[in-house]
Scaffold this motif. Structure first.
Motif, PDB file in Angstrom:
ATOM      1  N   LEU A   1       0.827  -1.208   0.000  1.00  0.00           N
ATOM      2  CA  LEU A   1       0.000   0.000   0.000  1.00  0.00           C
ATOM      3  C   LEU A   1       0.858   1.253   0.000  1.00  0.00           C
ATOM      4  O   LEU A   1       0.586   2.207  -0.737  1.00  0.00           O
ATOM      5  N   VAL A   2       1.911   1.267   0.832  1.00  0.00           N
ATOM      6  CA  VAL A   2       2.783   2.439   0.922  1.00  0.00           C
ATOM      7  C   VAL A   2       3.500   2.686  -0.406  1.00  0.00           C
ATOM      8  O   VAL A   2       3.658   3.830  -0.843  1.00  0.00           O
ATOM      9  N   ILE A   3       3.927   1.602  -1.059  1.00  0.00           N
ATOM     10  CA  ILE A   3       4.641   1.758  -2.332  1.00  0.00           C
ATOM     11  C   ILE A   3       3.664   1.935  -3.492  1.00  0.00           C
ATOM     12  O   ILE A   3       3.900   2.728  -4.409  1.00  0.00           O
ATOM     13  N   GLY A   4       2.571   1.198  -3.467  1.00  0.00           N
ATOM     14  CA  GLY A   4       1.671   1.176  -4.606  1.00  0.00           C
ATOM     15  C   GLY A   4       0.771   2.388  -4.717  1.00  0.00           C
ATOM     16  O   GLY A   4       0.399   2.767  -5.835  1.00  0.00           O
ATOM     17  N   TYR A   5       0.409   3.014  -3.596  1.00  0.00           N
ATOM     18  CA  TYR A   5      -0.507   4.149  -3.662  1.00  0.00           C
ATOM     19  C   TYR A   5       0.095   5.326  -4.426  1.00  0.00           C
ATOM     20  O   TYR A   5      -0.562   5.869  -5.335  1.00  0.00           O
ATOM     21  N   PRO A   6       1.321   5.762  -4.122  1.00  0.00           N
ATOM     22  CA  PRO A   6       1.885   6.868  -4.916  1.00  0.00           C
ATOM     23  C   PRO A   6       2.023   6.520  -6.398  1.00  0.00           C
ATOM     24  O   PRO A   6       1.792   7.375  -7.259  1.00  0.00           O
ATOM     25  N   PHE A   7       2.399   5.270  -6.687  1.00  0.00           N
ATOM     26  CA  PHE A   7       2.545   4.879  -8.086  1.00  0.00           C
ATOM     27  C   PHE A   7       1.195   4.883  -8.788  1.00  0.00           C
ATOM     28  O   PHE A   7       1.078   5.347  -9.937  1.00  0.00           O
ATOM     29  N   SER A   8       0.155   4.381  -8.127  1.00  0.00           N
ATOM     30  CA  SER A   8      -1.185   4.388  -8.713  1.00  0.00           C
ATOM     31  C   SER A   8      -1.680   5.820  -8.911  1.00  0.00           C
ATOM     32  O   SER A   8      -2.292   6.145  -9.938  1.00  0.00           O
ATOM     33  N   TYR A   9      -1.413   6.670  -7.934  1.00  0.00           N
ATOM     34  CA  TYR A   9      -1.824   8.077  -8.045  1.00  0.00           C
ATOM     35  C   TYR A   9      -1.106   8.770  -9.193  1.00  0.00           C
ATOM     36  O   TYR A   9      -1.704   9.558  -9.939  1.00  0.00           O
ATOM     37  N   PHE A  10       0.170   8.449  -9.347  1.00  0.00           N
ATOM     38  CA  PHE A  10       0.944   9.036 -10.442  1.00  0.00           C
ATOM     39  C   PHE A  10       0.397   8.600 -11.799  1.00  0.00           C
ATOM     40  O   PHE A  10       0.279   9.412 -12.724  1.00  0.00           O
TER      41      PHE A  10
END
Length: 300
Positions: free
Chosen positions: A101-110
């Motif tokens: 979640l910590v790694i994937g959320y910024p990538f998904s948002y980007f």
């Protein structure tokens, strides 16, 4: 003119997922449940009858379940290797889900905020690991984290360390491998949720005086709650029963429930106990999920 599906066709379409669940989930689960109450004795086959044809009574071996919670010498309850394996599996699955979640959320948002022409290429980068064998990807991490692996060689070449660091067969190596493998399962549902969000709401929050972080926390995160829950479950559930990654990257002290079930079934040839362990593991996952969706459904 709206296209209407005839009633028989509509029933057929609706019945397809139910038939799928019945054949590929309920039926195997019932077989596991049946074997979990069997007393194999000295026989090889676990498919023994659990009822007496003469008396018509069921003979269920509850010890297959009771042995999970009480040690063989009659020790204290809930202090067995199986309970430890369950708790360890839940803990590592929870840590993996949080890291994803910590790694994937910024990538998904980007990806969701990027140009529409770039999104297919970025999504392709997320799904690209699926084109490679799961086993090969895990073995690749063994080559990276080994004592003479790529990472240790790089750190020694840069002068950061003078001798190799033990990274393989540790908690860190196992969490790294599980996070790497299951990260796409977090990114994809988050992206599917964030891409549909109306980003004008953030502009409205900024106009009302909210800071960027406050607007993100009070607007973006609540609107992406469904994607967070879906991604968390898609990562957490398979991680609980993970077998390959702990076996290849984890140490001997990191025995998770998947390895315990394997040993009971194929090493000890104790299929009833292995089936009981699997049934309990399914219950630990399905029951909380059912309770959660029941109450969230009532709120809606």
């Amino acid at each position: 003119m709206a296209l209407t599906i005839p009633m028989p066709g509509r029933r057929f379409v609706i019945s397809v997922p139910y038939v799928w669940l019945l054949v590929f989930f309920m039926l195997p689960f019932l077989i596991l449940l049946y074997i979990s109450f069997v007393d194999m004795g000295n026989d090889i086959s676990p498919f023994k009858p659990i009822w007496d044809q003469e008396s018509g009574l069921l003979h269920l071996k509850y010890e297959n379940y009771w042995s999970i919670f009480r040690s063989a010498d009659g020790g204290q309850v809930f202090q067995t290797i199986y309970i430890e394996a369950y708790l360890r599996s839940i803990w590592y699955a929870l840590c993996t889900a949080v890291l994803c979640l910590v790694i994937g959320y910024p990538f998904s948002y980007f990806i969701a905020r990027s140009d529409a022409k770039l999104r297919p290429a970025l999504l392709m980068m997320v799904m690209l690991p699926f084109w490679t064998s799961f086993l090969l990807r895990v073995y690749a991490w063994k080559g990276i984290l080994a004592d003479q692996g790529v990472l240790n060689q790089l750190l020694m070449a840069l002068g950061i360390i003078s001798e190799p660091i033990q990274m393989l067969y540790t908690n860190v190596s196992m969490l790294v491998g599980m996070t790497y493998v299951y990260l796409p399962f977090m990114v994809l549902p988050l992206y599917a949720n964030l891409v549909k969000m109306d980003f004008r709401l953030l502009e409205a929050a900024h106009d009302l005086g909210a800071s960027p972080f406050k607007a993100f926390w009070l607007v973006t995160v609540p609107l992406s709650k469904a994607g967070i829950i879906a991604g968390f479950m898609l990562v957490f559930i398979p991680c609980v029963g993970e077998f390959v990654i702990p076996s290849l990257l984890g140490g001997p002290e990191n025995i998770m429930i998947g390895r315990v079930v394997w040993d009971e079934m194929f090493t000890s040839n104790n299929w009833p106990r292995a089936s009981a362990l699997a049934v309990v593991m399914i219950g630990l996952i399905v029951i909380p999920l059912a309770i959660y969706y029941h109450y969230t459904g009532d709120e809606k």
